[in-house]
Write a protein that holds these residues in place. Structure first.
Motif, mmCIF file in Angstrom:
data_model
loop_
_atom_site.group_PDB
_atom_site.id
_atom_site.type_symbol
_atom_site.label_atom_id
_atom_site.label_comp_id
_atom_site.label_asym_id
_atom_site.label_seq_id
_atom_site.Cartn_x
_atom_site.Cartn_y
_atom_site.Cartn_z
ATOM 1 N N ARG A 23 54.622 50.464 50.611
ATOM 2 C CA ARG A 23 54.978 51.584 49.739
ATOM 3 C C ARG A 23 54.076 52.812 49.996
ATOM 4 O O ARG A 23 54.052 53.760 49.221
ATOM 5 N N ASN B 235 46.986 48.643 31.038
ATOM 6 C CA ASN B 235 46.901 47.219 30.690
ATOM 7 C C ASN B 235 46.234 47.041 29.330
ATOM 8 O O ASN B 235 45.159 47.600 29.085
ATOM 9 N N GLU C 183 50.268 41.447 47.303
ATOM 10 C CA GLU C 183 50.884 42.397 46.383
ATOM 11 C C GLU C 183 52.398 42.184 46.346
ATOM 12 O O GLU C 183 53.069 42.231 47.371
ATOM 13 N N LYS C 184 52.913 41.933 45.170
ATOM 14 C CA LYS C 184 54.350 41.776 44.912
ATOM 15 C C LYS C 184 55.077 41.000 46.026
ATOM 16 O O LYS C 184 55.955 41.532 46.709
ATOM 17 N N ASP D 96 51.252 44.904 30.261
ATOM 18 C CA ASP D 96 51.204 46.079 31.128
ATOM 19 C C ASP D 96 52.222 47.059 30.530
ATOM 20 O O ASP D 96 53.409 46.756 30.502
ATOM 21 N N THR E 108 44.986 45.058 45.903
ATOM 22 C CA THR E 108 45.099 43.656 46.346
ATOM 23 C C THR E 108 44.694 43.524 47.824
ATOM 24 O O THR E 108 44.039 42.547 48.203
ATOM 25 N N PHE F 13 54.003 41.416 40.586
ATOM 26 C CA PHE F 13 52.554 41.651 40.479
ATOM 27 C C PHE F 13 51.845 41.293 41.788
ATOM 28 O O PHE F 13 52.450 40.766 42.712
ATOM 29 N N GLY F 14 50.548 41.584 41.806
ATOM 30 C CA GLY F 14 49.701 40.974 42.811
ATOM 31 C C GLY F 14 49.571 39.505 42.428
ATOM 32 O O GLY F 14 49.465 39.170 41.246
ATOM 33 N N VAL G 268 47.638 38.799 39.323
ATOM 34 C CA VAL G 268 46.403 39.572 39.252
ATOM 35 C C VAL G 268 46.688 40.705 38.271
ATOM 36 O O VAL G 268 47.578 41.519 38.506
ATOM 37 N N ILE G 269 45.967 40.729 37.171
ATOM 38 C CA ILE G 269 46.249 41.794 36.212
ATOM 39 C C ILE G 269 45.235 42.919 36.395
ATOM 40 O O ILE G 269 44.403 42.884 37.304
ATOM 41 N N GLY G 270 45.313 43.907 35.515
ATOM 42 C CA GLY G 270 44.590 45.152 35.790
ATOM 43 C C GLY G 270 43.155 45.247 35.339
ATOM 44 O O GLY G 270 42.677 46.340 35.028
ATOM 45 N N LEU H 26 42.753 49.091 34.910
ATOM 46 C CA LEU H 26 43.970 49.891 35.103
ATOM 47 C C LEU H 26 44.444 50.372 33.731
ATOM 48 O O LEU H 26 44.660 49.563 32.822
ATOM 49 N N LEU I 183 45.925 52.503 44.192
ATOM 50 C CA LEU I 183 44.818 52.118 43.302
ATOM 51 C C LEU I 183 43.498 52.025 44.057
ATOM 52 O O LEU I 183 42.445 52.437 43.538
HETATM 53 C C1 G1P Z 1 49.244 47.033 39.869
HETATM 54 C C2 G1P Z 1 48.588 46.199 40.956
HETATM 55 C C3 G1P Z 1 49.062 44.745 40.858
HETATM 56 C C4 G1P Z 1 48.809 44.199 39.465
HETATM 57 C C5 G1P Z 1 49.433 45.119 38.396
HETATM 58 C C6 G1P Z 1 48.972 44.675 37.011
HETATM 59 O O1 G1P Z 1 50.608 47.109 40.136
HETATM 60 O O2 G1P Z 1 48.906 46.757 42.211
HETATM 61 O O3 G1P Z 1 48.368 43.963 41.808
HETATM 62 O O4 G1P Z 1 49.365 42.911 39.363
HETATM 63 O O5 G1P Z 1 49.006 46.483 38.591
HETATM 64 O O6 G1P Z 1 49.440 45.517 36.001
HETATM 65 P P1 G1P Z 1 51.469 48.410 39.710
HETATM 66 O O7 G1P Z 1 51.622 48.318 38.213
HETATM 67 O O8 G1P Z 1 50.683 49.605 40.131
HETATM 68 O O9 G1P Z 1 52.777 48.290 40.424
#
Ligand code: G1P
Length: 351
Positions: A190, A109, A157-158, A220, A196, A142-143, A168-170, A106, A86
């Motif tokens: 990864r 979302n 992150e996760k 999401d 994040t 999630f983050g 942390v959402i998108g 993102l 991202l």
């Molecule tokens: C991504 C971000 C993550 C966030 C999430 C929200 O994760 O890396 O920090 O919490 O979106 O949807 P991903 O969905 O790419 O694994």
């Protein structure tokens, strides 16, 4: 302020549907996810939007959305050549964004109350970034953010052992310092440049990063199950725009949201149900929580909690539940059993 919407993900968890179109173009409640997001961005007062796409998906996005002018938007398409994360996608958009603050969204979302609150909070405050947070039951997915007073001091992150349940959402607003932060980070476990990690770098460099608490639901939509859940949320929230005109022996219970060109005969619709143009439904029970795309034909079937994409044909299916059925797919059933499907475009299921 400009916005950047990230839509370059491959949608691996949505296969086989994503073999033939990007997940952001798949409709929920008969509206492609990208349309729902563009509306939310526009409602926040932003018209200039850069959409980051993968090389293979660019044509599909462009032919559907074009330059955005029909919705009074100015759309630019930015290609992320490789899925390197991202933060890398944000880097690809640097030329589009310039030196002004921007909204980062993102593309999978969905938020009940959109992003207006987030944008206004940033504009009225004095931070270098505003990050949307939601309390979740499964922070490991999630983050995750850790706060001290009214500032975010740590994001991971996760994490295996989350310090909080604040995901942390998108949706985020950043000023231009994020680009220098991205330059400094390296790939994660990864193998991606994580947004994040870039936020953590921003904090470590002494910039003020503040939380934005999201109100209303947030979803999401990365998997078919998420899409079906989001379909329920959106159908519940939808105000009926049109009504069925042609329908014999039609019974509509509760809330309605039907298209007037639909032909419903000898059938029962249990609202909320959303019908596209030229849908034909005969001798069937549909609903609750079913979205049916344009030109779909359904006969002698029972369907609930499902998304049926345009021009699919469903005959004799006694019980379809929590299914996502692709464009032009055909389901023909002779049996009595209940079924759950994830069918790609043009596929056939004879059961
Ligand atoms: C991504 C971000 C993550 C966030 C999430 C929200 O994760 O890396 O920090 O919490 O979106 O949807 P991903 O969905 O790419 O694994």
């Amino acid at each position: 302020m400009r916005a950047v919407i990230l839509c370059a993900g491959e949608g691996t968890r949505m296969r086989p549907l994503t073999y033939s179109q990007a997940k952001h173009l798949i409709p929920i409640a008969n509206k492609p996810v990208i349309d729902l997001i563009l509306q939310a961005v526009k409602d926040a007062g932003i018209r200039e939007i850069g959409i980051v796409v993968s090389p293979g998906a660019r044509a599909g996005f462009k032919s559907y959305l074009q330059d955005g002018s029909r919705n009074d938007l100015e759309l630019s398409y930015i290609v992320q050549q490789k899925p390197k994360g991202l933060a890398h996608a944000v880097q690809c958009a640097q030329g589009f964004v310039g030196s002004e603050p921007f909204l980062l969204y993102l593309g999978d979302n969905l938020l009940e109350n959109g992003v207006r609150g987030l944008v206004e909070q940033f504009q009225q405050g004095d931070s270098h970034a505003s990050i949307s947070l939601v309390e979740v039951d499964n922070p490991r997915s999630f983050g995750v953010a850790w706060l001290e007073e009214d500032e975010i001091k740590k994001v991971v992150e996760k994490p295996d052992n989350p310090l909080t349940n604040l995901a942390v959402i998108g949706t985020y607003v950043f000023d231009h310092h994020i680009f220098a932060a991205i330059e400094k980070i390296g790939p994660s476990k990864r193998g991606e440049l994580e947004i994040t990690d870039a936020i953590q770098q921003l904090i470590d460099d002494g910039y003020r990063v503040v939380p934005h608490r999201v109100t209303g639901w947030w979803k999401d939509v990365g998997t078919p199950a998420d899409m079906i859940d989001a379909n329920q949320l959106l159908l519940d929230a939808m105000i009926p725009e049109t009504r069925i005109k042609d329908g014999t022996n039609l019974e509509v219970k509760g809330k309605k949201g039907q298209n007037e060109n639909a032909k419903v005969r000898d059938s029962r619709l249990i609202a909320p149900v959303m019908l596209g143009k030229d849908v034909v439904i005969e001798s069937s029970v549909i609903g609750p929580y079913v979205s049916i795309g344009d030109g779909v034909i359904i006969r002698n079937s029972r369907i609930e909690n499902s998304i049926i994409l345009e021009r699919a044909v469903i005959m004799g299916a006694r019980s379809i539940d929590r299914s996502l059925i692709g464009r032009y797919a055909e389901v023909k059933s002779m049996g009595d059993s209940s079924s759950r499907f994830l069918l790609g475009d043009h596929s056939q299921a004879l059961i």
